[in-house]
Design a protein around this motif. Structure first.
Motif, PDB file in Angstrom:
ATOM      1  N   GLU A 464       0.875  -1.551  -0.212  1.00 52.18           N
ATOM      2  CA  GLU A 464      -0.343  -0.277   0.289  1.00 52.18           C
ATOM      3  C   GLU A 464       0.918   1.140  -0.321  1.00 52.18           C
ATOM      4  O   GLU A 464       0.692   2.064  -0.844  1.00 52.18           O
ATOM      5  CB  GLU A 464      -0.527   0.687   1.204  1.00 52.18           C
ATOM      6  N   ALA A 467       2.731   1.857  -3.329  1.00 49.38           N
ATOM      7  CA  ALA A 467       1.700   2.055  -4.614  1.00 49.38           C
ATOM      8  C   ALA A 467       1.047   4.012  -3.863  1.00 49.38           C
ATOM      9  O   ALA A 467       0.951   4.612  -5.192  1.00 49.38           O
ATOM     10  CB  ALA A 467      -0.344   1.492  -4.015  1.00 49.38           C
ATOM     11  N   ILE A 483      -0.834   0.400  -9.433  1.00 46.14           N
ATOM     12  CA  ILE A 483      -2.013  -0.314 -10.133  1.00 46.14           C
ATOM     13  C   ILE A 483      -1.636  -1.798  -9.689  1.00 46.14           C
ATOM     14  O   ILE A 483      -2.270  -2.136  -8.395  1.00 46.14           O
ATOM     15  CB  ILE A 483      -2.275  -0.644 -11.350  1.00 46.14           C
ATOM     16  N   ALA A 486      -1.133  -1.779  -4.802  1.00 42.77           N
ATOM     17  CA  ALA A 486      -2.492  -1.412  -4.810  1.00 42.77           C
ATOM     18  C   ALA A 486      -3.054  -2.381  -4.931  1.00 42.77           C
ATOM     19  O   ALA A 486      -3.893  -2.986  -3.523  1.00 42.77           O
ATOM     20  CB  ALA A 486      -3.162  -0.155  -5.640  1.00 42.77           C
ATOM     21  N   ARG A 487      -3.334  -3.605  -5.909  1.00 39.32           N
ATOM     22  CA  ARG A 487      -4.365  -4.721  -6.113  1.00 39.32           C
ATOM     23  C   ARG A 487      -3.282  -5.458  -5.227  1.00 39.32           C
ATOM     24  O   ARG A 487      -4.246  -6.222  -4.543  1.00 39.32           O
ATOM     25  CB  ARG A 487      -3.766  -4.808  -7.521  1.00 39.32           C
ATOM     26  N   VAL A 490      -4.307  -5.335  -1.175  1.00 44.93           N
ATOM     27  CA  VAL A 490      -5.476  -5.397  -1.340  1.00 44.93           C
ATOM     28  C   VAL A 490      -6.271  -7.030  -0.642  1.00 44.93           C
ATOM     29  O   VAL A 490      -6.447  -6.949  -0.303  1.00 44.93           O
ATOM     30  CB  VAL A 490      -6.458  -4.611  -2.185  1.00 44.93           C
ATOM     31  N   ALA A 502      -5.487   0.361   1.809  1.00 43.67           N
ATOM     32  CA  ALA A 502      -5.311  -0.339   0.212  1.00 43.67           C
ATOM     33  C   ALA A 502      -6.053  -0.037  -0.361  1.00 43.67           C
ATOM     34  O   ALA A 502      -5.676   0.554  -1.483  1.00 43.67           O
ATOM     35  CB  ALA A 502      -5.075  -1.857   0.656  1.00 43.67           C
ATOM     36  N   LEU A 503      -7.559  -0.244  -0.234  1.00 43.11           N
ATOM     37  CA  LEU A 503      -8.440  -0.016  -0.959  1.00 43.11           C
ATOM     38  C   LEU A 503      -8.778   1.365  -1.412  1.00 43.11           C
ATOM     39  O   LEU A 503      -9.031   1.987  -2.842  1.00 43.11           O
ATOM     40  CB  LEU A 503     -10.081  -0.175  -0.811  1.00 43.11           C
ATOM     41  N   THR A 505      -6.634   3.239  -1.563  1.00 42.28           N
ATOM     42  CA  THR A 505      -5.469   3.875  -2.555  1.00 42.28           C
ATOM     43  C   THR A 505      -5.003   3.018  -3.668  1.00 42.28           C
ATOM     44  O   THR A 505      -5.225   3.751  -4.616  1.00 42.28           O
ATOM     45  CB  THR A 505      -3.572   3.524  -2.096  1.00 42.28           C
ATOM     46  N   TYR A 506      -5.916   1.690  -4.013  1.00 41.75           N
ATOM     47  CA  TYR A 506      -5.763   1.126  -5.495  1.00 41.75           C
ATOM     48  C   TYR A 506      -6.758   1.965  -6.282  1.00 41.75           C
ATOM     49  O   TYR A 506      -6.760   2.201  -7.470  1.00 41.75           O
ATOM     50  CB  TYR A 506      -6.312  -0.162  -4.506  1.00 41.75           C
ATOM     51  N   ALA A 509      -5.747   5.202  -7.450  1.00 44.45           N
ATOM     52  CA  ALA A 509      -3.643   5.081  -8.822  1.00 44.45           C
ATOM     53  C   ALA A 509      -5.352   4.340 -10.211  1.00 44.45           C
ATOM     54  O   ALA A 509      -4.708   4.100 -11.170  1.00 44.45           O
ATOM     55  CB  ALA A 509      -3.206   3.702  -8.145  1.00 44.45           C
ATOM     56  N   LEU A 522     -14.050  -0.061  -5.454  1.00 43.78           N
ATOM     57  CA  LEU A 522     -13.446   0.552  -5.015  1.00 43.78           C
ATOM     58  C   LEU A 522     -13.403   1.744  -3.462  1.00 43.78           C
ATOM     59  O   LEU A 522     -13.700   1.120  -2.750  1.00 43.78           O
ATOM     60  CB  LEU A 522     -11.839   0.532  -5.573  1.00 43.78           C
TER      61      LEU A 522
END
Length: 933
Positions: A464, A467, A483, A486-487, A490, A502-503, A505-506, A509, A522
Motif C-alpha cells: 500500500e 503504491a 496499480i 495497490a491490488r 488489497v 489499500a482500497l 489507494t487502489y 491509482a 473500490l
C-alpha cells in the motif's frame, strides 16, 4: 573559575581593519541595503579555508547592527550532516527580546533550542518540514534581520533545503541571508555543488568569491596583526600565498621564536606542541568533541581536576588555539586547527576519546545524533544502533526527514551485526525499514523510498505504501506498478484499517486510467471498511476520490455531497485534510458557486496558517484559488494583495507558475509589471501549465496593445503543448479567435473553433470529463468570436456570452457587453447598445480595467456616446453641454433646467475637465466636432 579563563580573551588582539576586501564588502552591503528597503537578498560567500570569509561577514554584521538589523549567526560543523538544522539552531540561540518572543510563538522553532528538541509527537507528519520552513519564513519577517550561516560545506540536507526555500521565497521581507562555504572542500560529487549551481541562477542571489590577497594587501594585513620587522613581514607574505589565516599563524610562530615548517597543518601542530602535556591532552579531547565543546564535558573527558584543567585552559586560550564560545563553552579559533589536531591523533587514542565522550553524553542524555557519531567512531555498534534510531526519531520531530532517513539507514546497516537489535531499536526490522522509506519520501527522494519498499518482504502495508509513493511520484511509467502494488495490498490485507487504506489507494491509482469504471466500487468499499475500523484518513481519502470522480462524470449534486463530507471533519492526517478542503473549494469554484468557494478556501487558508503550512503545496494551491475567486468576483484590489506575495524574479517552474497567477489582474489593469513578469517566466514555458498561463495572458496583453499577430503566435505555441481534450484549450482558442477576428482571417477560424469544441464534444471519452460554467462560457465566447472572424457581429451569440459569464465573472461580463454593444450598434439598436455600453463602462471603471476602458471609450467615440478626450458624461452633464454649445450662461442654463446656478458651475467644470479643454468656447467646439451635440 570559568569566568577567569574567559577573561583571557580580553588580552587577545582584535583586528578592526578590513584589508583588501573593499569590493566584496561593497557587494554585500548592497544586498543589505536592498533588504533594508524591503527587497530581501541572499549572498553566498565562497573561498578557500582561511581566506577571510568569517572576517568579511563579521564586518558585515557590524555594519548591519549599525543600520538597526538584528544579527543572527549560526555555524555548521563536521557533524552537521548528522545534526539537523545545526546552523539555524545555533543562530536562534542568539535571539533576544522580540525575536525570542517570536520563536516562542512558533513551537516548531522552539524545538530547535536546547532542552526542547524532544518535545512533539513520537511520529511526525510528512508536512512537519514544510511547517518548520513556514515558521522560519514568518519569523524572519518580524523585523530587519541579517542571518548568517557559516561553513555550509558541512550543512545537512535539511539545512540545504531550507537555504533553497528561503532563497526562493524571500521577496519583500527585510532580510539579508548570507551563507559561507569552502571552495576547496567541494569535491566533484559534494552535495552543496548542485545547490550552489541552482541558487546562483536565482535573481535574489549574489555570489561573492574571495580570491587570495595580493602582496601589497597581505603586507598591510600582516602589519595590522602587529608585524613590524620588514624581513619577517616579507617572509610571512611570501609563504602565506595570499591566505590571511596562514599569515596570522606564521606571524604568531615567528613572534614566538618557533621555526616555520612547510604546510599549514604542520604549522598548526607545531604551535599546539608547545603546550604543556595537560594542555595538549585537553586540546586533543576538544578536537574529538568537534568545533565547539562544553566546559564541564571537556573537563570530565580530560580527567583533570578543577585547578589543573583551569591552568590548561588558560594556557590554550592565551595562545589563541581555543576561544570562549557562549557562556560556558569553547570553540577552536579556526576549523582548520581542529581538523589538524584531530587528524594527528593515534587510532587507539581517537577510539578511546570517542568512547569517553559517548559515555559522558549518554549520562547527560545528549544529542542522539552526536552520540551515534561517537559510538560509531569508538566501534560500539550496539550503542550506535540505539542512538541512530533515536536520532532518526528526533530528526522526524524536528521536520528533518532527510536526516531521519540517514539515521534509520545507519541503524539498518548495523542490524545484523548487533545482538538483540530489536530490543535496542525499540521496533522490528520491518517497521524501521518502512519508517526509513517514509522519511525518504517525505524528503522528496521518492526513488530511494520506492527502492527500499521493493526490497522488503511483500505485505499489505508495504505494498500500500509502495503504491501510494508511486502515485505521488506522478510518473506515467510507474502507473502499472502503482496499480499492481495497490491490488496486491488489497488481496493481502487482513486487518480492516489496512484494507481500507489499500482500497482507497487502489481507487486513487485507477482514477486516470482506462479502468476508471472500477473506481467507484473500490472507493465505496474503502469507505465501508474505514468506517467500520475507524480509519478516518482512509475514509477521507476515498471520499475525495469518489467525489472527484462524480464531478468528472457530471454528477454535480453527488460530487458536492461527497466532497463536503470529506472536508467537514478532521481525519488526523493534515495533508489529507488540506487536500479535501482544496478539492471541495475548487469544485465550488468550478461550478460557479463563488461565495461558498470563498468561504471554503478561507477555511483552508486558516488551517494552513495555523499549522505553519502557508507555503506547503496545498497552502500555495489554496492561495492560487483565493486569487482566482477574487479576480472572478471583481475584487481586484484584494486579488492584487494576494498576488503581491508572488515574486516576479523567478528561478524555477514552480515559482514561474506561482508568479503567473498575478498576470490575470496585471494584464486586465494594464499594469507595467506585465512585461517584466512575462520575461522572467519565459525560460520555463517547457512546463505545460506555465506555458498555458504565460502564453495565454501574453496573447491578451498583445491584443490590448493592438498586436493580434503576436497574440496569435502566443496562442499557437500554447495550443501546441495542450492536449486536445484539455478544457484549457477552450480559453486559448477563444483568445486566438479574437486575434483572427481582428486580423480578418476567416479561413483559419474554423480550425480554432473545432479546437475549442473538442473538450466538450469529446465528452468523458476525451479524458477530461465535465466542463463547468466557466468552460462553457469560454466556448460561447469562441463561437461569438468565430462569427466576428467571418465578418458577422451576431447579437444573439454575444448575448449568450454575457449570460454564460453572468454566474459572477464581473470582468468577462463587462468584456462581453463591449462586444454585444458593438453587435447591437451594427444591428441598428442604438438605445440598447448604449445601455450595454454604459454598464460595461461602469464595470471597467470600478475594476480599474484600463485596457477595456480604453476600448469602450473608442467604441463610445465612434458611436458618439462620448468624446475621445472624455470619460463618460452623465446625462445631466450632456444636457448642460448642449446648452453651453448654444452659448447660454450659467444663470440661463440654471433657469432652463430648474437647478441652482452653483450646480451648473460644478457641471461645467466637470465637463471642461472630461473634455480636456480650458474654456466654454473650446468645449462647444469639441462637442460639435465629436458629434456630442
Amino acid at each position: 573559575m570559568v569566568r577567569d579563563i574567559l577573561a583571557v580573551v580580553g588580552s587577545q588582539k582584535v583586528h578592526s581593519t578590513l584589508v583588501g576586501r573593499l569590493v566584496e564588502i561593497d557587494r554585500l552591503l548592497t544586498v543589505l541595503q536592498s533588504a533594508a528597503g524591503g527587497m530581501a537578498g541572499v549572498a553566498l560567500v565562497g573561498g578557500d579555508a582561511g581566506i577571510g570569509k568569517t572576517r568579511l561577514v563579521t564586518e558585515l554584521a557590524e555594519r548591519a547592527r549599525e543600520k538597526g538589523f538584528a544579527v543572527l549567526i549560526g555555524q555548521c560543523a563536521e557533524l552537521g550532516d548528522a545534526l539537523p538544522y545545526l546552523p539555524l539552531a545555533d543562530a536562534l540561540r542568539g535571539a533576544q527580546g522580540e525575536l525570542r518572543a517570536a520563536i516562542e510563538e512558533r513551537p516548531l522553532l522552539g524545538r530547535l533550542l536546547p532542552g526542547v528538541a524532544d518535545a512533539g509527537p513520537e511520529s511526525a507528519s510528512g508536512l512537519t518540514q514544510q511547517q518548520l520552513f513556514g515558521s522560519v519564513l514568518g519569523f524572519l519577517a518580524t523585523q530587519p534581520i541579517l542571518l548568517i550561516m557559516e561553513d555550509l560545506h558541512w550543512a545537512d540536507q535539511s539545512t540545504r533545503d531550507l537555504l533553497v526555500f528561503l532563497s526562493r521565497m524571500l521577496q519583500t521581507e527585510r532580510v539579508c541571508l548570507v551563507g559561507t562555504y569552502r571552495t576547496d572542500d567541494l569535491h566533484r560529487r559534494h552535495p552543496l555543488r548542485r545547490v550552489l549551481a541552482e541558487l546562483k541562477r536565482l535573481p535574489l542571489v549574489t555570489s561573492v568569491e574571495l580570491s587570495p590577497l595580493d602582496r601589497g594587501e597581505m603586507a598591510d594585513y600582516v602589519a595590522t596583526l602587529g608585524g613590524t620587522d620588514v624581513r619577517m613581514i616579507d617572509e610571512v607574505v611570501e609563504r602565506a600565498e595570499g591566505n590571511p589565516f596562514y599569515a596570522e599563524e606564521l606571524l604568531e610562530a615567528a613572534i614566538e621564536g618557533c621555526s616555520m615548517p612547510d604546510g599549514l597543518a604542520s604549522l598548526l601542530l607545531s604551535r599546539a606542541e608547545m603546550l604543556s602535556d595537560p594542555a595538549q591532552r585537553v586540546l586533543r579531547g576538544a578536537a574529538v568533541a568537534g568545533r565547539r565543546v562544553d566546559h564541564d564535558l571537556l573537563q570530565e573527558a580530560s580527567g583533570l581536576d578543577d585547578m589543573a584543567f583551569e591552568e590548561a585552559m588558560r594556557e590554550i586560550v592565551s595562545r589563541g588555539l581555543l576561544q570562549p564560545s557562549g557562556e560556558y563553552g569553547y570553540a577552536f579559533r579556526h576549523a582548520l586547527l581542529q581538523e589538524a589536531v584531530y587528524t594527528d591523533l593515534l587510532p587507539g587514542e581517537r577510539t578511546r576519546l570517542h568512547a569517553e565522550f559517548a559515555r559522558l553524553l549518554t549520562a547527560r542524555k545528549g544529542a542522539a545524533a552526536e552520540l551515534a557519531h561517537h559510538y560509531l567512531a569508538s566501534h560500539d555498534l550496539a550503542g550506535a544502533l540505539a542512538a541512530s534510531v533515536e536520532a532518526g526519531r528526533r530528526a522526524e520531530r524536528l521536520g528533518a526527514p532527510a536526516e531521519a532517513h540517514r539515521h534509520y539507514e545507519q541503524a539498518l546497516s548495523l542490524w545484523d551485526r548487533v545482538d538483540d537489535a530489536e530490543r535496542l531499536a525499540g521496533t522490528d526490522h520491518l517497521r524501521l525499514s518502512m519508517r526509513s522509506a517514509a522519511a525518504a519520501a517525505d524528503s522528496g527522494d521518492n526513488h530511494r523510498a520506492i527502492a527500499q519498499l521493493r526490497r522488503l518482504p511483500p505485505s499489505a502495508e508495504v505494498n500500500e505504501r509502495l503504491a501510494y509513493v508511486l502515485i505521488d511520484k506522478g510518473d506515467e511509467a510507474d502507473e502499472e506498478g502503482a496499480i499492481a502494488a495497490a491490488r496486491a495490498a488489497v488481496e493481502a490485507a487482513e486487518e480492516e484499517p489496512v484494507l481500507a487504506r489499500a482500497l482507497a489507494t487502489y481507487a486513487r491509482a485507477l482514477y486516470w486510467t482506462d479502468r476508471d469504471d472500477e473506481v467507484e466500487s473500490l472507493a465505496l468499499r474503502a469507505i465501508e471498511k474505514a468506517r467500520a475500523s475507524g480509519a478516518t484518513d482512509a475514509e477521507t481519502s476515498a471520499l475525495i476520490t469518489l467525489g472527484s470522480f462524480a464531478a468528472l462524470g457530471g454528477d454535480i449534486t453527488r460530487a458536492k455531497e461527497l466532497l463536503a463530507c470529506a472536508s467537514a471533519e478532521q481525519s488526523g492526517d493534515l495533508a489529507i485534510d488540506l487536500r479535501a478542503i482544496f478539492q471541495y473549494a475548487r469544485f465550488q469554484y468550478e461550478t460557479g458557486d463563488l461565495a461558498e468557494a470563498a468561504v471554503t478556501t478561507d477555511r483552508g487558508l486558516r488551517l494552513a496558517h495555523e499549522t505553519g503550512l502557508d507555503w506547503s503545496t496545498f497552502g500555495t494551491d489554496l492561495r492560487f484559488l483565493r486569487l482566482l475567486i477574487h479576480y472572478v468576483a471583481g475584487e481586484w484590489d484584494a486579488a492584487e494583495k494576494v498576488a503581491s506575495g508572488f515574486g516576479i524574479r523567478v528561478g524555477t517552474p514552480a515559482e514561474a507558475l506561482l508568479s503567473s497567477f498575478a498576470l490575470f489582474v496585471e494584464v486586465a489593469r494594464g499594469l507595467p509589471a506585465v512585461e517584466e513578469r512575462l520575461s522572467w517566466m519565459a525560460p520555463f514555458h517547457s512546463d505545460a501549465f506555465v506555458s498555458y498561463m504565460g502564453h495565454g495572458l501574453a496573447a491578451e496583453h498583445a491584443l490590448w496593445r493592438g498586436d493580434p499577430e503576436s497574440a496569435l503566435g502566443h496562442i499557437e505555441t500554447a495550443l501546441g503543448t495542450t492536449h486536445p481534450g484539455n478544457p484549457a484549450a477552450i480559453r486559448l482558442s477563444a483568445t486566438g479567435l479574437w486575434a483572427l477576428a481582428d486580423l480578418g482571417r476567416a479561413e483559419a477560424a474554423d480550425v480554432l473553433l473545432e479546437r475549442a469544441r473538442a473538450p466538450v464534444t469529446g465528452g468523458q471519452g476525451s479524458g477530461q470529463g465535465w466542463i463547468g460554467p466557466e468552460g462553457m462560457a469560454w466556448l460561447a465566447r469562441a463561437e461569438a468570436e468565430w462569427h466576428r472572424a467571418h465578418g458577422r457581429l451576431d447579437v444573439d451569440a454575444w448575448r449568450a456570452v454575457v449570460e454564460a459569464f453572468d454566474f459572477g465573472f464581473v470582468y468577462e461580463v463587462a468584456r462581453s457587453r463591449w462586444r454585444l454593444a458593438e453587435a447591437l450598434l451594427a444591428a441598428g439598436d442604438r438605445d440598447t447598445a448604449r445601455e450595454e455600453w454604459e454598464r460595461a463602462v461602469e464595470a471597467a471603471a470600478s475594476l480599474g480595467a484600463r485596457p477595456l476602458g480604453a476600448a469602450l471609450e473608442e467604441l463610445g467615440r465612434r458611436a458618439r456616446f462620448t468624446s475621445a478626450q472624455s470619460g463618460l458624461l452623465t446625462s445631466r452633464e450632456q444636457e448642460v453641454l448642449e446648452l453651453v454649445a448654444e452659448g447660454l450662461s450659467n444663470r440661463e442654463i440654471a433657469e432652463r433646467l430648474f437647478i441652482a446656478q452653483k450646480t451648473v458651475s460644478v457641471h461645467v467644470s466637470n465637463i471642461l475637465g472630461k473634455l480636456g479643454v480650458s474654456s466654454r468656447t473650446q468645449a462647444a467646439a469639441v462637442a460639435r466636432r465629436e458629434g456630442l451635440v
